[in-house]
Design an enzyme around this catalytic site. Structure first.
Site, mmCIF file in Angstrom:
data_model
loop_
_atom_site.group_PDB
_atom_site.id
_atom_site.type_symbol
_atom_site.label_atom_id
_atom_site.label_comp_id
_atom_site.label_asym_id
_atom_site.label_seq_id
_atom_site.Cartn_x
_atom_site.Cartn_y
_atom_site.Cartn_z
ATOM 1 N N LYS A 97 -2.234 -8.755 1.961
ATOM 2 C CA LYS A 97 -3.339 -9.493 1.336
ATOM 3 C C LYS A 97 -4.714 -8.979 1.773
ATOM 4 O O LYS A 97 -5.639 -8.913 0.971
ATOM 5 C CB LYS A 97 -3.223 -10.995 1.642
ATOM 6 C CG LYS A 97 -2.065 -11.649 0.913
ATOM 7 C CD LYS A 97 -2.015 -13.147 1.152
ATOM 8 C CE LYS A 97 -0.827 -13.760 0.430
ATOM 9 N NZ LYS A 97 -0.778 -15.213 0.537
ATOM 10 N N ASP A 110 -4.500 -18.894 -3.722
ATOM 11 C CA ASP A 110 -3.860 -19.717 -2.686
ATOM 12 C C ASP A 110 -4.723 -20.945 -2.396
ATOM 13 O O ASP A 110 -4.197 -22.026 -2.104
ATOM 14 C CB ASP A 110 -3.707 -18.922 -1.383
ATOM 15 C CG ASP A 110 -2.599 -17.887 -1.457
ATOM 16 O OD1 ASP A 110 -1.654 -18.087 -2.248
ATOM 17 O OD2 ASP A 110 -2.683 -16.887 -0.731
#
Ligand code: ATR
Length: 272
Positions: free
Chosen positions: A68, A104
């Site tokens: 990420k 997220d």
């Protein structure tokens, strides 16, 4: 212009355990979209090469552990949320440029709102990695809320809280964190085994709700054990579906059928 992708790829290492292909392909199918979603286990030494190739193809997708932060650094453009979190979980190609976003945060907000009214709360966060950064970015948007962050490695908690200094402070007592109104497990504890991130006796059945960002078919042991003690909580399945639904919206400019996604993941008959 944003290209409509026909190839969707989850970049990770390892990724075989991911449930994203299952629920994303179900949503694509019911929406009548001619695209496929696949998990791609990328050799960490070849990430740049793989990304360049996918970019040339006009693909889109997600990113998971451990890439990420690396994809964040590789993007040509970032949404404000991806920039704030410092990590990318959703990407696409626009005018030949790789664009990174972070859904997220929105996924966590949806999961939290199912359980609590997110205002004037003290949130206990266990963990100080990328997942914890997404949680702090969410808390930052909630009126009157602050976070106490505990981490196994205190120095990492201190550095993370510096980035969110208006709302977050590091603490060295996990008991104080577990006594918060909302407690979030943002560590990877419970992912590979049935370990729990904190002693269960620290949690209060009257004042605390718990969100475990780890997900497991049939829920994590942490959440099951807390429930058996009368403490309310959910594991990361709700957040997983929502971050995926928000990613789908970014790729196709339309909402997926969240119920279909949920059912594909859980076999349950209702999104509740
Ligand atoms: P992510 O991007 O998913 O947050 P990460 O950046 O690797 O992943 O962070 C993992 C988090 O889980 C960290 O807070 C880590 O604690 P350390 O900073 O001390 O490494 C935490 N973690 C992982 N395994 C743990 C364990 N066995 N006990 C306690 N914390 C653990």
């Amino acid at each position: 212009m944003k290209q409509i992708p026909t190839r969707l790829v989850l970049l990770g290492h390892p990724v075989s355990q991911s449930l994203s292909p299952r629920f994303q392909n179900a949503a694509l199918q019911v929406a009548g979209i001619d695209a496929t979603y696949e998990a791609f286990d990328v050799d960490p030494l070849k990430l740049e090469e793989v990304v360049a190739d996918l970019k040339a193809q006009g693909a889109a997708g997600n990113v998971t552990v451990p890439f990420k932060e690396r994809i964040h650094a590789l993007c040509d453009e970032l949404t404000p949320m991806a920039r704030r979190v410092g990590a990318v979980n959703t990407w696409w190609v626009e005018d030949g440029k790789l664009v990174g976003d972070n859904t997220d945060v929105g996924g966590f907000i949806a999961a939290a709102k199912d359980l609590v009214d997110p205002r004037d709360l003290t949130v206990g966060v266990i963990g100080a990695g990328g997942a914890a950064a997404a949680v702090l970015a969410a808390i930052e948007s909630w009126p009157g809320c602050v976070a106490h962050v505990y981490n196994r490695t205190p120095e990492r908690a201190r550095i993370l809280c510096e980035r969110f200094s208006t709302i977050a402070q590091p603490v060295d007592d996990i008991g104080a964190v577990a006594g918060s109104q909302l407690v979030v497990n943002a560590t990877s504890v419970g992912l590979k085994n049935d370990d729990v991130p904190a002693d269960l006796s620290l949690f209060s059945r009257d004042n605390t709700v718990v969100i475990d960002l780890v997900y497991k078919p049939g829920e994590t042991r942490f959440i099951r054990a807390l429930r058996s003690r009368g403490v309310r909580g959910v594991d990361g399945t709700r957040m997983l579906v929502e971050q995926g639904a928000l990613a789908f919206e970014r790729w196709f400019g339309r909402e997926p059928d969240r119920r279909v996604m949920w059912n594909a993941l859980t076999g349950a008959s209702a999104l509740s």
